[in-house]
Design an enzyme around this catalytic site. Structure first.
Site, PDB file in Angstrom:
ATOM      1  N   SER A  42       0.810  -1.331  -0.121  1.00  0.00           N
ATOM      2  CA  SER A  42       0.034  -0.163  -0.027  1.00  0.00           C
ATOM      3  C   SER A  42       0.791   1.333  -0.060  1.00  0.00           C
ATOM      4  CB  SER A  42      -1.110   0.095   1.144  1.00  0.00           C
ATOM      5  OG  SER A  42      -0.318  -0.274   2.507  1.00  0.00           O
ATOM      6  N   ASP A 336      -2.055   8.461   8.047  1.00  0.00           N
ATOM      7  CA  ASP A 336      -3.165   7.609   8.895  1.00  0.00           C
ATOM      8  C   ASP A 336      -2.363   6.694   9.551  1.00  0.00           C
ATOM      9  OD1 ASP A 336      -2.131   5.574   7.024  1.00  0.00           O
ATOM     10  OD2 ASP A 336      -3.945   5.525   5.904  1.00  0.00           O
ATOM     11  N   HIS A 339       0.295   4.865   7.078  1.00  0.00           N
ATOM     12  CA  HIS A 339       1.255   5.233   5.993  1.00  0.00           C
ATOM     13  C   HIS A 339       1.537   6.894   5.903  1.00  0.00           C
ATOM     14  CE1 HIS A 339      -1.812   2.493   4.560  1.00  0.00           C
ATOM     15  NE2 HIS A 339      -1.003   1.877   3.824  1.00  0.00           N
TER      16      HIS A 339
END
Length: 371
Positions: A42, A336, A339
């Protein structure tokens, strides 16, 4: 086509970089590599998981709030990822997510991104989050792309194209945070001690990396696992004291990274690969620790909580749909629970592009492009 322009940017105390704007068709001829192919999780996913039945998706606001048009794209940050910035620094256009290429009609000759949120080196990593592409699956997806590329040029041209293209691999983070560090869901922590688990990861990583080499790639940058003990998710889950990271988790990441550096050295000196291929280690761990230790030097004020999220350190629940993020996002290291912000991503990209050996070992991407 990416319209973001990096012009005069000062990063104290590391370096001053002046990069001309990238844009228009002429930039295609100026690219430092013919293409860039990305394999990862991600941190670099640019929309593949949008097409999967997965809980690991970010195709909703406020993700992408600082991207072109302030629209979510499937990137797990407020704007651009590290590889977005690397691509621009190299003079490449924005490359498509693999899942956006499967129906055709998309240019794949400048590269493709296969990264998948929740994906890891091990096949089972992230299974509790639903569909995702593991490293092995990402290599299989690339082989489908290679078949398409081979239809558009001669065998000799394909060989030259592959040998000159850049491969970016950023995997391993989920094998810890969505596998080894979740003993209620996975058995790995009860089977392997941290050192043995790092050995397992590197063995599987090497197998898939050599598959990419066997397909013709010759220029690789391999990103290390970051200091996972410093992300808001781990700070909240393990009750870290203010101003401290979870050192036991960071030590696990370092075990893997040290093995990855040894792999780079081995491959760069191996009789089969030395001379015709170059493998580079991207020290994301070291760069992140330096930024977290001296945040004000890089323009950051908040290092221990997400810009968007819920609970302790804004890390207990990650950024939810339509949540209201912080206002001064470039002052935050983390977007977040897991990340970083695009402000952090830009620093890492610049270090990979023209940093010292401590940033990118044994050479940086600018130097690699001249080989």
């Amino acid at each position: 086509m990416m319209s973001f322009t990096i012009q005069s940017l000062v990063l104290v105390p590391v370096f001053v970089v002046v990069v001309l704007a990238v844009g228009g068709e002429n930039s295609m001829e100026l690219a430092m590599f013919p293409a860039m192919f990305v394999f990862g999780d991600s941190l670099v996913d640019n929309g593949n998981n949008n097409h999967l039945n997965s809980l690991a998706r970010s195709n909703y606001s406020p993700y992408g709030i600082d991207y072109d048009g302030s629209q979510p794209t499937g990137r797990f940050t407020n704007g651009r990822t590290i590889v977005d910035f690397i691509g621009e620094l190299l003079g490449l256009p924005e490359i498509p997510a693999f899942m956006d290429t499967v129906d055709g009609g998309v240019d794949i000759l400048r590269g493709v991104n296969y990264a998948s949120a929740a994906g890891g080196i091990l096949e089972e990593t992230g299974r509790h989050l639903g569909e995702r592409f593991s490293m092995g699956r990402q290599v299989e997806n690339f082989e489908k792309t290679l078949m398409e590329i081979s239809r558009s040029m001669s065998r000799e041209s394909v060989k030259e194209y592959m040998a000159k293209s850049l491969v970016v691999v950023s995997l391993g983070n989920n094998d810890y945070i969505n596998n080894y560090l979740k003993p209620s869901l996975f058995l790995t922590a009860s089977i392997y001690d941290p050192s043995s688990f790092a050995d397992l990861l590197l063995s599987n990583f090497t197998t898939h990396l050599l598959e990419l080499y066997g397909n013709g790639f010759r220029k690789f940058v391999l990103a290390g696992v970051g200091p996972l003990g410093c992300i808001p998710d781990q700070l909240a889950a393990r009750g870290a004291l203010p101003g401290q990271c979870v050192e036991a988790v960071n030590e696990m990441a370092e075990l893997f990274n040290n093995r990855l550096i040894s792999l780079v050295d081995r491959l760069n000196s191996d009789n089969k690969t030395a001379g015709e291929a170059i493998f580079v280690y991207g020290n994301t761990y070291g760069s992140a620790v330096e930024i977290l230790t001296n945040p004000l030097d890089y323009g950051f004020q908040v290092t221990d909580r997400g810009c968007c999220g819920v609970g302790r350190n804004r890390g207990e629940i990650t950024c939810l749909p339509l949540a209201v993020p912080c206002v001064f996002r470039d002052r935050h290291v983390f977007w977040d629970a897991f990340h970083p912000t695009q402000a952090f991503n830009l620093i890492i990209a610049l270090r990979a592009f023209n940093g010292s050996k401590s940033d990118c070992y044994p050479i940086n991407l600018s130097q690699m492009s001249r080989l």
